[in-house]
Design an enzyme around this catalytic site. Structure first.
Site, short mmCIF file in Angstrom:
data_model
loop_
_atom_site.label_atom_id
_atom_site.label_comp_id
_atom_site.label_asym_id
_atom_site.label_seq_id
_atom_site.Cartn_x
_atom_site.Cartn_y
_atom_site.Cartn_z
N GLU A 102 -56.45 87.55 -43.13
CA GLU A 102 -56.83 86.17 -43.47
C GLU A 102 -56.82 85.96 -44.98
O GLU A 102 -56.32 84.95 -45.47
CB GLU A 102 -58.22 85.87 -42.91
CG GLU A 102 -58.67 84.44 -43.17
CD GLU A 102 -59.98 84.11 -42.51
OE1 GLU A 102 -60.40 82.95 -42.59
OE2 GLU A 102 -60.59 85.02 -41.90
N SER B 82 -56.12 90.41 -36.28
CA SER B 82 -57.35 89.98 -35.63
C SER B 82 -58.25 89.22 -36.59
O SER B 82 -58.98 88.32 -36.19
CB SER B 82 -58.10 91.20 -35.09
OG SER B 82 -58.40 92.11 -36.12
N CYS B 83 -58.20 89.58 -37.88
CA CYS B 83 -59.11 88.94 -38.83
C CYS B 83 -58.62 87.57 -39.27
O CYS B 83 -59.17 86.98 -40.19
CB CYS B 83 -59.33 89.84 -40.04
SG CYS B 83 -57.89 90.75 -40.55
N THR B 84 -57.59 87.03 -38.63
CA THR B 84 -57.18 85.65 -38.91
C THR B 84 -57.46 84.76 -37.71
O THR B 84 -56.98 83.64 -37.64
CB THR B 84 -55.68 85.57 -39.24
OG1 THR B 84 -54.93 86.04 -38.12
CG2 THR B 84 -55.34 86.40 -40.45
N CYS C 45 -61.72 94.69 -39.23
CA CYS C 45 -60.51 95.11 -39.89
C CYS C 45 -60.45 94.54 -41.31
O CYS C 45 -60.90 93.42 -41.53
CB CYS C 45 -59.28 94.62 -39.11
SG CYS C 45 -59.02 92.83 -39.15
#
Length: 460
Positions: free
Chosen positions: A301, A319-321, A398
């Site tokens: 992100e 996953s972190c976006t 992450c």
């Protein structure tokens, strides 16, 4: 500002804009009416259908316009399953299908159907033989995308279609990403597409159903679009969609060569310019305009935000976006590094200098994100070693668990192990990927009270 997210939505093609404006004046009436304005609208609709059918490679009476590509997929799957319900209720899909296909598959399971999800190789492609083995006597339908929306890998559609044909199973192909570049290989039974993927207006999809395929449209229907897409047609958008599909196809041969060269430049230069990068997807059998890579020790992100500030619009499967805190199902199925994931998909007309500037700014942006996260620049030296070490990374997302693993691996002797406790789904991908990139041994995953325990053995 360079727009590098054509796989999500391509910029409106100039031909689409011209056709849309003209059809707003000429195609506003009901094409089902017999008066002059209705007849004019019907001529426009018929011409659009013929143009789209020619590009798809089907008969005009086999093609239906839908309100979206997702609706085309859902209607195609539900109609084909219902039409073959006497055969059985088994559905076969690949593990990397577009979410619209997987959502339809999940709905089918909720209605007591069965689904086989065929795994893919690390390139993102299915093995045709493995796909064929998933077909059963009660298989009503199989689904396989022509090319990945996320990594660009082309699927062996012709081979799978041959196996499906021999088994008497219809094959639905999601061709949304590939239709701009050429027709899908022969052998498919149903095909779905989406206009905003090729430079047409949003809100137009298409569904082609070959003659002879058992098909029973589900839900309320009316007399429009053969009962497969009820409601008043958005005729101006349909005309623009068909006109733009014809236009991009005419440009595809030359533009494909040009964009493939630019993507090759990115595929080659990014690993040279940025340490610890994994370029994912098939290097050869792929769409010409799309490349995806993942950067170790990077918060996806944050990297996307930095690229946006630098003037580049890209997307990510990290996953972190997302709000789900899980990597994209495509990256999970491929088993590749997910952290710091960037998808670059170039629209037609992308300038060479825009790609060069992207390559110029990317290394410093990645380095800056890694610095903020205190990522290790090199493996830590070994202090007085213990044979094993347990790293508690619970509650950390992450790429923090992998960063902490890299910092402590030197705390065990060669042959010793580090057990990482993590409840982040990305760890299931990123820890094995880190081991491969750092030439350490990934021993495996063990159960834990929370999350999972990932065991890594130090080899060097």
């Amino acid at each position: 500002m360079p727009y590098f997210d054509a796989a999500s939505a391509a910029p409106l093609h100039p031909v689409a804009r011209q056709a849309l404006l003209a059809a707003l004046d000429e195609g506003w009436a009901d094409p089902a009416r017999l008066y002059r304005e209705g007849r004019r609208a019907r001529l426009l609709l018929d011409a659009a259908r013929e143009a789209a059918a020619e590009a798809v490679g089907c008969r005009p009476d086999e093609l239906t316009f839908t309100p979206s590509g997702t609706r085309a997929v859902h209607s195609g799957i539900s109609g084909a399953l219902a039409g073959r319900r006497r055969v059985g209720r088994h559905l076969v899909v690949s593990a990397v299908e577009h979410s619209s296909v997987l959502h339809a598959a999940a709905d089918h399971e909720d209605r007591d159907g069965t689904v086989t999800r065929v795994p893919v190789e690390r390139t993102g492609a299915v093995d045709a033989g493995t796909f064929g083995q998933a077909l059963r006597e009660d298989t009503a339908l199989a689904c396989l995308q022509s090319a990945s929306h996320e990594v660009g890998t082309e699927q062996p559609v012709a081979e799978v279609a041959g196996l499906c044909g021999a088994a008497g199973v219809p094959l639905l192909v999601d061709a949304a990403q590939s239709l701009a570049w050429g027709p899908v290989p022969e052998g498919w039974s149903l095909l779905a597409g989406s206009a905003h993927k090729w430079g047409g207006p949003a809100g137009v999809g298409l569904l082609a159903v070959r003659k002879g395929v058992r098909f029973a449209p589900q839900g309320p229907s009316d007399e429009r679009e053969s009962g497969r897409a009820p409601g008043f047609e958005n005729l101006p958008a349909i005309v623009a969609a068909a006109a733009s599909l014809r236009a991009v196809r005419a440009e595809a041969a030359a533009e494909s060569v040009r964009l493939r060269a630019l993507v090759d430049r990115i595929r080659t230069r990014v690993p040279e310019l940025v340490p610890d990068v994994e370029v994912v997807g098939d290097p050869v059998r792929r769409l010409p305009h799309l490349v995806t890579f993942s950067c170790l020790y990077v918060d996806g992100e944050t990297l996307l935000q930095e690229l946006d500030r630098a003037g580049f619009s890209v997307s990510s499967g990290s996953s972190c976006t997302s709000s789900t805190l899980t990597p994209s199902h495509v990256l999970r199925a491929m088993g590749v590094l997910s952290e710091g994931n960037v998808r670059v998909s170039l629209p037609p007309g992308t300038a060479d200098e825009d790609v060069d500037r992207f390559l110029a700014v990317l290394p410093d942006l990645v380095a800056g994100v890694r610095e903020k996260l205190d990522a290790p620049a090199a493996p830590a030296a070994s202090p007085a070693p213990d044979d094993s070490l347990v790293l508690d990374a619970l509650g950390k997302r992450c790429p923090v668990p992998v960063i902490e693993l890299a910092k402590v691996i030197g705390g065990v002797p060669v042959g010793g192990t580090v057990t990482v406790l993590s409840d982040d789904e990305a760890a299931r991908l990123d820890i094995p990927a880190w081991c491969a990139m750092r030439e350490q041994e990934y021993v495996g995953e063990e159960p834990a009270d929370r999350g999972a325990a990932y065991v890594v053995r130090r080899l060097s």
